[in-house]
Scaffold this motif. Structure first.
Motif, mmCIF file in Angstrom:
data_model
loop_
_atom_site.group_PDB
_atom_site.id
_atom_site.type_symbol
_atom_site.label_atom_id
_atom_site.label_comp_id
_atom_site.label_asym_id
_atom_site.label_seq_id
_atom_site.Cartn_x
_atom_site.Cartn_y
_atom_site.Cartn_z
ATOM 1 N N THR A 54 0.824 -1.137 0.042
ATOM 2 C CA THR A 54 -0.024 0.133 -0.047
ATOM 3 C C THR A 54 0.715 1.254 -0.034
ATOM 4 O O THR A 54 0.714 2.181 -0.587
ATOM 5 N N GLU A 55 2.196 1.109 0.608
ATOM 6 C CA GLU A 55 2.800 2.270 0.734
ATOM 7 C C GLU A 55 3.619 2.795 -0.316
ATOM 8 O O GLU A 55 4.314 3.778 -0.589
ATOM 9 N N ASP A 56 4.157 1.592 -1.183
ATOM 10 C CA ASP A 56 5.355 1.743 -2.043
ATOM 11 C C ASP A 56 4.821 1.494 -3.469
ATOM 12 O O ASP A 56 4.495 0.426 -3.891
ATOM 13 N N PRO A 57 4.524 2.571 -4.338
ATOM 14 C CA PRO A 57 4.113 2.144 -5.753
ATOM 15 C C PRO A 57 5.053 1.342 -6.558
ATOM 16 O O PRO A 57 4.636 0.629 -7.287
ATOM 17 N N GLU A 58 6.091 1.204 -6.141
ATOM 18 C CA GLU A 58 7.253 0.617 -6.695
ATOM 19 C C GLU A 58 7.095 -0.924 -6.641
ATOM 20 O O GLU A 58 7.157 -1.752 -7.426
ATOM 21 N N VAL A 59 6.899 -1.225 -5.322
ATOM 22 C CA VAL A 59 6.346 -2.501 -4.836
ATOM 23 C C VAL A 59 4.995 -2.982 -5.944
ATOM 24 O O VAL A 59 5.177 -4.241 -6.318
ATOM 25 N N ARG A 60 4.239 -2.342 -5.788
ATOM 26 C CA ARG A 60 2.828 -2.629 -6.627
ATOM 27 C C ARG A 60 3.291 -2.874 -8.027
ATOM 28 O O ARG A 60 2.650 -3.827 -8.837
ATOM 29 N N ARG A 61 4.306 -2.035 -8.583
ATOM 30 C CA ARG A 61 4.529 -2.146 -10.103
ATOM 31 C C ARG A 61 5.161 -3.682 -10.381
ATOM 32 O O ARG A 61 4.954 -4.229 -11.174
ATOM 33 N N ARG A 62 6.147 -3.554 -9.594
ATOM 34 C CA ARG A 62 6.987 -5.056 -9.545
ATOM 35 C C ARG A 62 5.536 -6.209 -9.083
ATOM 36 O O ARG A 62 6.065 -7.363 -10.039
ATOM 37 N N SER A 63 4.939 -5.915 -8.349
ATOM 38 C CA SER A 63 3.898 -7.215 -7.963
ATOM 39 C C SER A 63 3.267 -7.326 -9.229
ATOM 40 O O SER A 63 2.869 -8.581 -9.598
ATOM 41 N N TRP A 64 2.895 -6.416 -9.947
ATOM 42 C CA TRP A 64 2.011 -6.526 -11.133
ATOM 43 C C TRP A 64 2.690 -7.366 -12.319
ATOM 44 O O TRP A 64 2.176 -8.310 -12.971
ATOM 45 N N GLN A 65 4.144 -6.804 -12.324
ATOM 46 C CA GLN A 65 4.979 -7.469 -13.363
ATOM 47 C C GLN A 65 5.046 -9.163 -12.832
ATOM 48 O O GLN A 65 4.899 -10.020 -13.956
ATOM 49 N N ALA A 66 5.261 -9.230 -11.701
ATOM 50 C CA ALA A 66 5.275 -10.626 -11.203
ATOM 51 C C ALA A 66 4.072 -11.629 -11.619
ATOM 52 O O ALA A 66 4.173 -12.646 -11.736
ATOM 53 N N ARG A 67 2.782 -10.792 -11.599
ATOM 54 C CA ARG A 67 1.699 -11.448 -11.724
ATOM 55 C C ARG A 67 1.419 -11.886 -13.374
ATOM 56 O O ARG A 67 0.868 -13.051 -13.539
ATOM 57 N N LEU A 68 2.041 -10.977 -14.285
ATOM 58 C CA LEU A 68 1.865 -11.261 -15.348
ATOM 59 C C LEU A 68 2.603 -12.589 -15.833
ATOM 60 O O LEU A 68 2.210 -13.398 -16.512
ATOM 61 N N SER A 69 3.767 -12.833 -15.206
ATOM 62 C CA SER A 69 4.455 -14.081 -15.308
ATOM 63 C C SER A 69 4.487 -15.018 -14.366
ATOM 64 O O SER A 69 5.158 -16.076 -14.391
ATOM 65 N N HIS A 70 3.278 -15.039 -13.588
ATOM 66 C CA HIS A 70 3.451 -16.093 -12.551
ATOM 67 C C HIS A 70 3.189 -17.401 -13.118
ATOM 68 O O HIS A 70 2.161 -17.874 -14.180
ATOM 69 N N PRO A 71 3.812 -18.467 -12.624
ATOM 70 C CA PRO A 71 3.966 -19.728 -12.970
ATOM 71 C C PRO A 71 2.367 -20.569 -13.088
ATOM 72 O O PRO A 71 2.004 -21.416 -13.744
ATOM 73 N N VAL A 72 1.559 -19.902 -12.378
ATOM 74 C CA VAL A 72 0.095 -20.541 -12.037
ATOM 75 C C VAL A 72 -0.472 -20.449 -13.176
ATOM 76 O O VAL A 72 -1.692 -21.443 -13.423
ATOM 77 N N TRP A 73 -0.404 -19.511 -14.100
ATOM 78 C CA TRP A 73 -1.331 -19.324 -15.298
ATOM 79 C C TRP A 73 -1.126 -20.473 -16.371
ATOM 80 O O TRP A 73 -2.171 -21.313 -16.808
ATOM 81 N N SER A 74 0.140 -21.326 -16.112
ATOM 82 C CA SER A 74 0.291 -22.471 -17.075
ATOM 83 C C SER A 74 0.167 -23.674 -16.254
ATOM 84 O O SER A 74 0.523 -25.058 -16.867
ATOM 85 N N ALA A 75 0.293 -23.649 -14.796
ATOM 86 C CA ALA A 75 0.420 -24.978 -14.067
ATOM 87 C C ALA A 75 -0.682 -25.911 -14.256
ATOM 88 O O ALA A 75 -1.745 -25.529 -14.415
ATOM 89 N N GLU A 76 -0.318 -27.188 -14.188
ATOM 90 C CA GLU A 76 -1.313 -28.192 -14.192
ATOM 91 C C GLU A 76 -1.208 -28.775 -12.953
ATOM 92 O O GLU A 76 -0.226 -29.072 -12.268
#
Ligand code: NAD
Length: 246
Positions: A54-76
């Motif tokens: 909540t306090e650091d916009p840079e943490v949020r930007r990094r979190s969104w980038q991490a979500r984009l490439s999260h292994p969960v989207w292709s995991a079986e």
């Protein structure tokens, strides 16, 4: 193994507590295992707190980038998830209380009604101000289209995955359901959790005090091993199918 199978066969109301370790063999790293995210990069744990988000916009930007490439989207799902579906078909699995956010139990075929997602799911977003909830895919499309930290479309508040970060309370109803399940089971099967995170880990003590037999299936020791009647260290994708198809 015969004694273990007998313990499992004698149980009539089983509750599973699953953690990140059940999904490592699906390609999703855990946090505290030998190849865990925090084992390799100890500093990254700090970025998982609600306060940092909540306090650091840079943490949020990094979190969104991490979500984009999260292994969960292709995991079986792997054989361990599927073994719990086999167990459910015997009619003796009351619930799967999971700390995982990857929905692999449901993808494997576990009854969604029996899966209690203690730490939420990465498949949705929630607004930290107004609570508006939407599919994660919508927010990820906005990130791809050039919004590095997409705000809530309803109120402009901070959007986050609908998962529990450090410093964030669990949903009361969800925790209550989990407590009821573990207090009424006769066997608690822990699968792939370091049991280092509260209140999830405390459910093991709750089950034991209510009279359940505790079986811990985890590669490394946990702080609750002294409560377990059975401890097994084998890889879950081999172990769980062997237990459920003896
Ligand atoms: P953890 O990383 O603290 O512990 C995982 C445990 O599983 C370790 O003790 C490790 O030795 C064991 N393990 C790993 N692979 C195994 C295997 N194949 N067979 C047997 N044991 C194995 O995970 P936790 O206890 O679930 O707590 C971490 C928190 O992070 C949770 O709150 C969870 O919400 C979140 N998380 C979720 C995912 C996911 O959804 N898949 C992944 C990482 C973290």
């Amino acid at each position: 193994m015969a004694l273990v199978n007998t313990t499992l066969a004698a149980a009539s109301r089983i509750v599973v507590l699953s953690g990140a370790g059940i999904s490592t063999e699906s390609g999703i790293p855990d946090f505290r295992g030998p190849n865990g995210l925090w084992t390799r990069e100890p500093g990254s744990q700090r970025l998982s707190s609600l306060r940092a988000y909540t306090e650091d916009p840079e943490v949020r930007r990094r979190s969104w980038q991490a979500r984009l490439s999260h292994p969960v989207w292709s995991a079986e799902p792997n054989p361990a998830h599927r073994a719990l579906v086999t167990l459910e078909h015997t009619g003796r699995l009351a619930a799967i209380v999971t700390q995982n956010i990857d929905r692999l139990h449901q993808k494997a075929g576990s009854d969604p009604e029996r899966v209690i997602e203690l730490h939420g799911s990465i498949f949705d977003t929630v607004c930290l101000s107004c609570g508006d909830r939407r599919p994660m895919s919508e927010a990820l499309d906005r990130v791809r289209a050039g919004e590095p930290d997409p705000p809530c479309l309803v109120c402009g508040g901070i959007l986050k995955s609908a998962t529990i970060s450090f410093g964030q309370s669990l949903d009361r109803e969800v925790l209550l359901r989990a407590k009821e399940a573990v207090q009424t089971c006769d066997l608690m099967l822990v699968t792939g959790s370091s049991l280092a995170v509260q209140p999830a880990a405390g459910l093991v003590g709750l089950a034991a005090r209510a009279g359940a037999t505790v079986m811990i299936c985890n590669a490394s020791p946990t702080p609750y091993d002294h409560l377990a009647a059975v401890i097994l260290r084998d890889p879950l994708a081999e172990l769980l199918p062997a237990l459920t198809n003896p």
